[in-house]
Design an enzyme around this catalytic site. Structure first.
Site, PDB file in Angstrom:
ATOM      1  N   GLU A  22     -18.736  -7.482   9.696  1.00 22.46           N
ATOM      2  CA  GLU A  22     -18.093  -7.090  10.966  1.00 22.46           C
ATOM      3  C   GLU A  22     -17.756  -8.336  11.781  1.00 22.46           C
ATOM      4  O   GLU A  22     -16.728  -8.402  12.446  1.00 22.46           O
ATOM      5  CB  GLU A  22     -19.001  -6.165  11.781  1.00 22.46           C
ATOM      6  CG  GLU A  22     -19.242  -4.813  11.145  1.00 22.46           C
ATOM      7  CD  GLU A  22     -17.956  -4.090  10.757  1.00 22.46           C
ATOM      8  OE1 GLU A  22     -17.062  -3.966  11.605  1.00 22.46           O
ATOM      9  OE2 GLU A  22     -17.860  -3.656   9.592  1.00 22.46           O
ATOM     10  N   TRP A  72     -14.626  -9.575  10.586  1.00 20.81           N
ATOM     11  CA  TRP A  72     -13.468  -8.884  11.205  1.00 20.81           C
ATOM     12  C   TRP A  72     -13.088  -9.597  12.502  1.00 20.81           C
ATOM     13  O   TRP A  72     -11.907  -9.763  12.819  1.00 20.81           O
ATOM     14  CB  TRP A  72     -13.803  -7.426  11.549  1.00 20.81           C
ATOM     15  CG  TRP A  72     -13.505  -6.430  10.478  1.00 20.81           C
ATOM     16  CD1 TRP A  72     -14.417  -5.782   9.709  1.00 20.81           C
ATOM     17  CD2 TRP A  72     -12.204  -5.939  10.065  1.00 20.81           C
ATOM     18  NE1 TRP A  72     -13.769  -4.926   8.841  1.00 20.81           N
ATOM     19  CE2 TRP A  72     -12.408  -4.999   9.040  1.00 20.81           C
ATOM     20  CE3 TRP A  72     -10.896  -6.210  10.474  1.00 20.81           C
ATOM     21  CZ2 TRP A  72     -11.359  -4.324   8.413  1.00 20.81           C
ATOM     22  CZ3 TRP A  72      -9.851  -5.541   9.853  1.00 20.81           C
ATOM     23  CH2 TRP A  72     -10.086  -4.609   8.835  1.00 20.81           C
ATOM     24  N   TRP A  82       7.611   6.730  21.400  1.00 21.63           N
ATOM     25  CA  TRP A  82       6.401   7.162  22.108  1.00 21.63           C
ATOM     26  C   TRP A  82       6.761   8.165  23.185  1.00 21.63           C
ATOM     27  O   TRP A  82       7.760   7.996  23.873  1.00 21.63           O
ATOM     28  CB  TRP A  82       5.710   5.963  22.759  1.00 21.63           C
ATOM     29  CG  TRP A  82       5.253   4.886  21.827  1.00 21.63           C
ATOM     30  CD1 TRP A  82       5.773   3.630  21.726  1.00 21.63           C
ATOM     31  CD2 TRP A  82       4.171   4.943  20.882  1.00 21.63           C
ATOM     32  NE1 TRP A  82       5.090   2.904  20.771  1.00 21.63           N
ATOM     33  CE2 TRP A  82       4.106   3.689  20.244  1.00 21.63           C
ATOM     34  CE3 TRP A  82       3.265   5.926  20.502  1.00 21.63           C
ATOM     35  CZ2 TRP A  82       3.162   3.386  19.249  1.00 21.63           C
ATOM     36  CZ3 TRP A  82       2.324   5.633  19.525  1.00 21.63           C
ATOM     37  CH2 TRP A  82       2.276   4.377  18.903  1.00 21.63           C
ATOM     38  N   TRP A 142       0.246   2.305  22.119  1.00 25.82           N
ATOM     39  CA  TRP A 142      -1.067   1.652  22.060  1.00 25.82           C
ATOM     40  C   TRP A 142      -1.240   0.599  23.145  1.00 25.82           C
ATOM     41  O   TRP A 142      -2.365   0.300  23.560  1.00 25.82           O
ATOM     42  CB  TRP A 142      -1.308   1.035  20.674  1.00 25.82           C
ATOM     43  CG  TRP A 142      -0.296  -0.007  20.256  1.00 25.82           C
ATOM     44  CD1 TRP A 142       0.818   0.184  19.509  1.00 25.82           C
ATOM     45  CD2 TRP A 142      -0.303  -1.413  20.577  1.00 25.82           C
ATOM     46  NE1 TRP A 142       1.518  -0.993  19.344  1.00 25.82           N
ATOM     47  CE2 TRP A 142       0.847  -1.997  19.985  1.00 25.82           C
ATOM     48  CE3 TRP A 142      -1.151  -2.237  21.306  1.00 25.82           C
ATOM     49  CZ2 TRP A 142       1.154  -3.349  20.095  1.00 25.82           C
ATOM     50  CZ3 TRP A 142      -0.846  -3.585  21.418  1.00 25.82           C
ATOM     51  CH2 TRP A 142       0.302  -4.131  20.814  1.00 25.82           C
TER      52      TRP A 142
HETATM   53  C1  LIG Z   1      -9.450   0.201  19.798  1.00 29.31           C
HETATM   54  C2  LIG Z   1     -10.533  -0.857  19.652  1.00 29.31           C
HETATM   55  C3  LIG Z   1     -10.667  -1.856  20.624  1.00 29.31           C
HETATM   56  C4  LIG Z   1     -11.658  -2.833  20.486  1.00 29.31           C
HETATM   57  N1  LIG Z   1     -11.780  -3.807  21.456  1.00 29.31           N
HETATM   58  C5  LIG Z   1     -12.705  -4.794  21.312  1.00 29.31           C
HETATM   59  C6  LIG Z   1     -12.833  -5.815  22.293  1.00 29.31           C
HETATM   60  O1  LIG Z   1     -12.083  -5.884  23.272  1.00 29.31           O
HETATM   61  N2  LIG Z   1     -13.823  -6.745  22.118  1.00 29.31           N
HETATM   62  C7  LIG Z   1     -14.654  -6.722  21.035  1.00 29.31           C
HETATM   63  O2  LIG Z   1     -15.539  -7.582  20.937  1.00 29.31           O
HETATM   64  N3  LIG Z   1     -14.530  -5.777  20.093  1.00 29.31           N
HETATM   65  C8  LIG Z   1     -13.594  -4.812  20.188  1.00 29.31           C
HETATM   66  N4  LIG Z   1     -13.502  -3.839  19.230  1.00 29.31           N
HETATM   67  C9  LIG Z   1     -14.332  -3.936  18.020  1.00 29.31           C
HETATM   68  C10 LIG Z   1     -15.679  -3.205  18.079  1.00 29.31           C
HETATM   69  O3  LIG Z   1     -15.494  -1.901  18.528  1.00 29.31           O
HETATM   70  C11 LIG Z   1     -16.722  -3.907  18.946  1.00 29.31           C
HETATM   71  O4  LIG Z   1     -16.793  -5.274  18.616  1.00 29.31           O
HETATM   72  C12 LIG Z   1     -18.115  -3.303  18.729  1.00 29.31           C
HETATM   73  O5  LIG Z   1     -18.099  -1.934  19.026  1.00 29.31           O
HETATM   74  C13 LIG Z   1     -19.107  -4.013  19.615  1.00 29.31           C
HETATM   75  O6  LIG Z   1     -20.368  -3.434  19.489  1.00 29.31           O
HETATM   76  P1  LIG Z   1     -21.562  -4.222  18.796  1.00 29.31           P
HETATM   77  O7  LIG Z   1     -21.686  -5.572  19.378  1.00 29.31           O
HETATM   78  O8  LIG Z   1     -22.745  -3.324  18.846  1.00 29.31           O
HETATM   79  O9  LIG Z   1     -21.010  -4.352  17.308  1.00 29.31           O
HETATM   80  P2  LIG Z   1     -21.767  -4.572  15.932  1.00 29.31           P
HETATM   81  O10 LIG Z   1     -21.472  -3.391  15.094  1.00 29.31           O
HETATM   82  O11 LIG Z   1     -23.171  -4.960  16.108  1.00 29.31           O
HETATM   83  O12 LIG Z   1     -20.954  -5.783  15.280  1.00 29.31           O
HETATM   84  C14 LIG Z   1     -21.336  -7.146  15.490  1.00 29.31           C
HETATM   85  C15 LIG Z   1     -20.188  -7.921  16.080  1.00 29.31           C
HETATM   86  O13 LIG Z   1     -19.101  -7.974  15.174  1.00 29.31           O
HETATM   87  C16 LIG Z   1     -17.874  -7.953  15.897  1.00 29.31           C
HETATM   88  N5  LIG Z   1     -17.133  -6.744  15.508  1.00 29.31           N
HETATM   89  C17 LIG Z   1     -17.631  -5.577  15.099  1.00 29.31           C
HETATM   90  N6  LIG Z   1     -16.652  -4.715  14.767  1.00 29.31           N
HETATM   91  C18 LIG Z   1     -15.502  -5.370  14.999  1.00 29.31           C
HETATM   92  C19 LIG Z   1     -14.129  -5.029  14.862  1.00 29.31           C
HETATM   93  N7  LIG Z   1     -13.729  -3.832  14.398  1.00 29.31           N
HETATM   94  N8  LIG Z   1     -13.205  -5.936  15.218  1.00 29.31           N
HETATM   95  C20 LIG Z   1     -13.570  -7.155  15.663  1.00 29.31           C
HETATM   96  N9  LIG Z   1     -14.848  -7.531  15.807  1.00 29.31           N
HETATM   97  C21 LIG Z   1     -15.796  -6.666  15.477  1.00 29.31           C
HETATM   98  C22 LIG Z   1     -18.220  -7.907  17.370  1.00 29.31           C
HETATM   99  O14 LIG Z   1     -18.219  -9.217  17.860  1.00 29.31           O
HETATM  100  C23 LIG Z   1     -19.624  -7.325  17.344  1.00 29.31           C
HETATM  101  O15 LIG Z   1     -20.394  -7.686  18.455  1.00 29.31           O
HETATM  102  C24 LIG Z   1     -12.514  -2.832  19.349  1.00 29.31           C
HETATM  103  C25 LIG Z   1     -12.361  -1.826  18.387  1.00 29.31           C
HETATM  104  C26 LIG Z   1     -11.384  -0.845  18.532  1.00 29.31           C
HETATM  105  C27 LIG Z   1     -11.252   0.217  17.492  1.00 29.31           C
END
Ligand SMILES: Cc1cc2nc3c(=O)[nH]c(=O)nc-3n(C[C@H](O)[C@H](O)[C@H](O)COP(=O)(O)OP(=O)(O)OC[C@H]3O[C@@H](n4cnc5c(N)ncnc54)[C@H](O)[C@@H]3O)c2cc1C
Length: 474
Positions: free
Chosen positions: A274, A277, A305, A358
């Site tokens: 993740e 990502w 849209w 979006w």
């Molecule tokens: C529509 C949408 C908008 C989003 N906007 C943001 C945003 O503005 N900032 C943001 O940090 N994340 C964003 N995300 C990605 C993701 O949802 C969050 O990083 C995650 O929910 C943060 O929770 P966590 O720290 O518990 O994640 P964990 O599941 O613990 O993951 C660890 C770290 O990995 C990174 N990560 C995880 N999933 C993703 C992902 N899909 N894309 C990029 N990085 C990821 C984050 O830095 C996260 O803290 C978005 C996802 C979607 C679908």
């Protein structure tokens, strides 16, 4: 020799690349933070994110004071104010860690020009991510636009390098005798109007959260990560956003946890993917700054849209009549954070069920998320709208009822965030008719999912056809 470190999205002393470089280069140093009116004082900035940022700054200031130095906070613009402060402090070196957005890149270039014009040196490093876009290339030398081959190349490169935590052995003295710098009025005014942050800011809080997560939840991350009703993810996104913890440290500690207990391996691996990502979306933005205002896949520029203002208002208020969508939005409004699975669900609902651009959802998220990050937010939104790189194919449309049944089976998440549904039994939370029958103060669904799905498919296909025709010059 004297130097200044310009803190930005790297609000920590530990394992900070550009700061470590500065420590090797100078005899005296001081920390600097520039509060940019044009960045913090506009409606699109989340109040909760600002409040978190200020707590992180307070924590950093405390850390710097503990080593006998200080963090000077000035009001921007950086281009004119940094050379001025350097002059007042007789500093000849400026260090900072790079950013990815077009705004930051162009501002930094102006700062570099004026500092170098005055005969001073700039030390610039990459710190926010492990690899930048140019580090990860295919065998033909091109950038990746699909995640899986990017991830494979990323891990290959990672295994060939040493990315361990590094902290400079030498710590220079504080800059002495430069008088007082008063707290900017902008900071005092902004602080007056902010609530206490919903998440604890600062390096210690980030460390505690990482340790807590690696102590147990990470072992089940691969099973629990999609369940918004469980506390199964790290919630480190806001710390990574502001750099109160380094991404290298997250990798190092997670890998150590996996080595010391093999039952952690699957969870740790999934978690680190993740973080890859995050690196991927950062690289996409670095290579294609245009994604901030347009579709990555230009065939969808033809999308028609609907952008119905009433539908958008209902979505923004968490009053669509779709419990899982409303729960996600209300969690965001209340805490400034939303679970990743619900981010995907609400984004799919906005773009496919409501046919709303979006970019409106992206802006709304940015106005509310504590972890609001241009690269990940844009990547997530374009993924959900099918307009992005390696996005969800346009014909795969989430069914919100099935999503909630699968990922919130007991309805605990919905009940936690949607007060009207607190007493509704789980059996009735995942279907349109029973929810409205059971809770009279809860809105009826604003659309019918099945017919909206058909409408979205027609619009997406139409856009693709129009694009094809335009390409063929029909
Ligand atoms: C529509 C949408 C908008 C989003 N906007 C943001 C945003 O503005 N900032 C943001 O940090 N994340 C964003 N995300 C990605 C993701 O949802 C969050 O990083 C995650 O929910 C943060 O929770 P966590 O720290 O518990 O994640 P964990 O599941 O613990 O993951 C660890 C770290 O990995 C990174 N990560 C995880 N999933 C993703 C992902 N899909 N894309 C990029 N990085 C990821 C984050 O830095 C996260 O803290 C978005 C996802 C979607 C679908």
């Amino acid at each position: 020799m004297r130097g200044l470190h310009w803190f930005r999205n790297d609000l920590r002393l530990q394992d900070n690349r550009a700061l470590d470089d500065l420590f090797q280069a100078v005899d005296e140093w001081c920390g600097l933070f520039v509060l940019e009116h044009r960045l913090v004082n506009k409606p699109s900035v989340s109040r909760k994110r600002l409040s978190f940022l200020f707590e992180c700054l307070d924590d950093l200031a405390t850390d710097i004071t503990q080593v006998g130095n200080r963090l000077v906070i000035i009001e921007g613009p950086a281009e004119t104010q940094i050379p001025q402060v350097m002059h007042e402090m007789s500093a000849s070196v400026l260090s900072f860690n790079e950013s990815t957005t077009p705004f930051a890149k162009s501002r930094d270039q102006s700062v570099i020009c004026s500092v170098e014009k005055a005969g001073h040196r700039v030390l610039k490093r990459r710190d926010h991510v492990i690899f930048s876009a140019t580090d990860i290339r295919s065998s033909k030398g091109s950038a990746y636009s699909v995640y899986t081959p990017y991830r494979n190349a990323w891990w290959k490169k990672y295994s060939q390098n040493d990315h361990g935590e590094f902290t400079a052995s030498k710590r220079p003295r504080p800059i002495a005798n430069f008088g007082t710098v008063s707290t900017p009025k902008l900071l005092t005014n902004l602080k007056k109007n902010l609530e206490k942050p919903t998440f604890k800011g600062g390096h210690r809080a980030a460390h505690n959260r990482l340790n807590q997560f690696l102590n147990k939840p990470v072992a089940h991350y691969h099973q629990n990560r999609d369940r918004p009703d469980l506390d199964g993810t790290s919630r480190l996104s806001m710390h990574l956003r502001f750099g109160t913890i380094s991404v290298r440290e997250c990798f190092k500690q997670a890998m150590e946890a996996s080595h010391s207990d093999p039952s952690y391996k699957s969870g740790v691996h999934r978690w680190l993917d993740e973080l890859v990502w995050r690196e991927f979306y950062n690289a996409i933005l670095e290579e294609n700054p245009r994604v901030l205002h347009s579709n990555y896949r230009q065939e969808y520029d033809y999308l028609n849209w609907r952008n119905n203002p009433k539908d958008f208002s209902a979505w923004c208020a968490g009053r669509t009549g779709f419990p899982i969508v409303d729960a996600g939005i209300r969690q965001l409004l209340s805490t400034g954070w939303m679970h990743n699975r619900t981010r995907m669900i609400v984004a799919s609902f906005l773009t496919k069920d409501l046919l709303i651009d979006w970019k409106l959802g992206e802006r709304f998220f940015f106005e509310h998320l504590v972890d609001g990050d241009p690269a990940s937010n844009n990547g997530g939104w374009q993924w959900a709208a099918s307009t992005g790189t390696d996005a969800q194919p346009y014909f795969r449309i989430f069914n919100p009822w099935k999503q909630s049944e699968r990922w919130d089976p007991e309805g605990d998440y919905i009940r936690r965030w949607v007060a009207e549904l607190r007493d509704v039994p789980k059996l009735h939370l995942h279907s349109p008719t029973s929810v409205t029958q059971l809770a009279s103060d809860y809105p009826t669904p604003i659309v019918d999912h099945a017919s909206q799905r058909r409408a979205a498919l027609i619009e997406y296909r139409k856009a693709r056809e129009q694009n094809l025709e335009a390409q063929q010059g029909v």
